[in-house]
Design a protein around this motif. Structure first.
Motif, PDB file in Angstrom:
ATOM      1  N   TYR A   1     -92.914  25.084  -7.917  1.00 14.81           N
ATOM      2  CA  TYR A   1     -94.312  25.239  -7.559  1.00 14.81           C
ATOM      3  C   TYR A   1     -94.476  25.059  -6.059  1.00 14.81           C
ATOM      4  CZ  TYR A   1     -95.250  24.774 -12.517  1.00 14.81           C
ATOM      5  OH  TYR A   1     -95.279  24.972 -13.862  1.00 14.81           O
ATOM      6  N   GLY A   2     -95.378  25.819  -5.472  1.00  9.35           N
ATOM      7  CA  GLY A   2     -95.695  25.673  -4.058  1.00  9.35           C
ATOM      8  C   GLY A   2     -96.639  24.506  -3.856  1.00  9.35           C
ATOM      9  N   ALA A   3     -97.051  24.325  -2.640  1.00 10.94           N
ATOM     10  CA  ALA A   3     -97.947  23.219  -2.319  1.00 10.94           C
ATOM     11  C   ALA A   3     -99.390  23.591  -2.672  1.00 10.94           C
ATOM     12  CB  ALA A   3     -97.857  22.885  -0.845  1.00 10.94           C
ATOM     13  N   THR A   4    -100.171  22.602  -3.040  1.00 11.33           N
ATOM     14  CA  THR A   4    -101.598  22.793  -3.273  1.00 11.33           C
ATOM     15  C   THR A   4    -102.280  22.923  -1.920  1.00 11.33           C
ATOM     16  OG1 THR A   4    -101.459  21.414  -5.231  1.00 11.33           O
ATOM     17  CG2 THR A   4    -103.641  21.793  -4.333  1.00 11.33           C
ATOM     18  N   ARG A   5    -103.199  23.866  -1.809  1.00  5.98           N
ATOM     19  CA  ARG A   5    -103.917  24.065  -0.558  1.00  5.98           C
ATOM     20  C   ARG A   5    -105.414  23.917  -0.798  1.00  5.98           C
ATOM     21  NH1 ARG A   5    -101.984  29.779   0.988  1.00  5.98           N
ATOM     22  NH2 ARG A   5    -102.331  29.968  -1.231  1.00  5.98           N
ATOM     23  N   ARG A   6    -106.189  23.910   0.280  1.00  2.86           N
ATOM     24  CA  ARG A   6    -107.645  23.805   0.167  1.00  2.86           C
ATOM     25  C   ARG A   6    -108.289  24.805   1.116  1.00  2.86           C
ATOM     26  NH1 ARG A   6    -109.434  17.759   0.721  1.00  2.86           N
ATOM     27  NH2 ARG A   6    -111.115  18.354  -0.661  1.00  2.86           N
ATOM     28  N   LYS A   7    -109.465  25.266   0.735  1.00  3.32           N
ATOM     29  CA  LYS A   7    -110.237  26.138   1.603  1.00  3.32           C
ATOM     30  C   LYS A   7    -111.671  25.626   1.637  1.00  3.32           C
ATOM     31  CE  LYS A   7    -111.008  29.508  -2.078  1.00  3.32           C
ATOM     32  NZ  LYS A   7    -110.813  30.885  -2.504  1.00  3.32           N
ATOM     33  N   ALA A   8    -112.349  25.929   2.732  1.00  2.00           N
ATOM     34  CA  ALA A   8    -113.717  25.446   2.922  1.00  2.00           C
ATOM     35  C   ALA A   8    -114.635  26.626   3.203  1.00  2.00           C
ATOM     36  CB  ALA A   8    -113.769  24.463   4.077  1.00  2.00           C
TER      37      ALA A   8
END
Length: 122
Positions: A102-109
């Motif tokens: 699994y890749g890394a969890t990311r966030r968007k705003a």
């Protein structure tokens, strides 16, 4: 003597990189040593949302909060956001030689501005 010269050159490179990091505007708005805003994103959904109200999408660091994103937007673009919504991007699954990773969890705003304001994204 070559050993001492090598250490001196490395020390000079580190100080130069720190000076350059101070000039880069994204580093001005940092949270715990990391840049809050990673990059702006342009998507089809944002273009549809922007017809109603000025909305911009940014990829942010995983430790970013709404207040830190608001401060970073104010510092970088000289506008005050009306509303900020932070959304989690789930990790992507990949298969390689029978193993799942699994890749890394990311966030968007999503950054909402008032009617008259806008951000110039190059």
């Amino acid at each position: 003597m070559a050993l001492f010269k090598k250490k001196a050159e490395e020390k000079i490179k580190k100080t130069e990189s720190r000076a350059l990091a101070a000039v880069v505007p994204v580093r001005a708005a940092s949270h715990a040593g990391q840049a809050v805003i990673i990059r702006p994103k342009l998507t089809e959904k944002i273009s549809f949302l922007e017809a109603k109200q000025p909305v911009y999408l940014f990829e942010v660091s995983r430790g970013a909060t709404k207040r830190s994103v608001a401060a970073a937007i104010a510092a970088l673009y000289k506008v005050t956001p009306v509303k900020i919504a932070i959304v989690r991007i789930p990790p992507k699954k990949s298969f390689s030689r029978g193993l799942v990773s699994y890749g890394a969890t990311r966030r968007k705003a999503y950054v909402y501005l008032s009617k008259g304001e806008k951000i110039e994204i190059a």
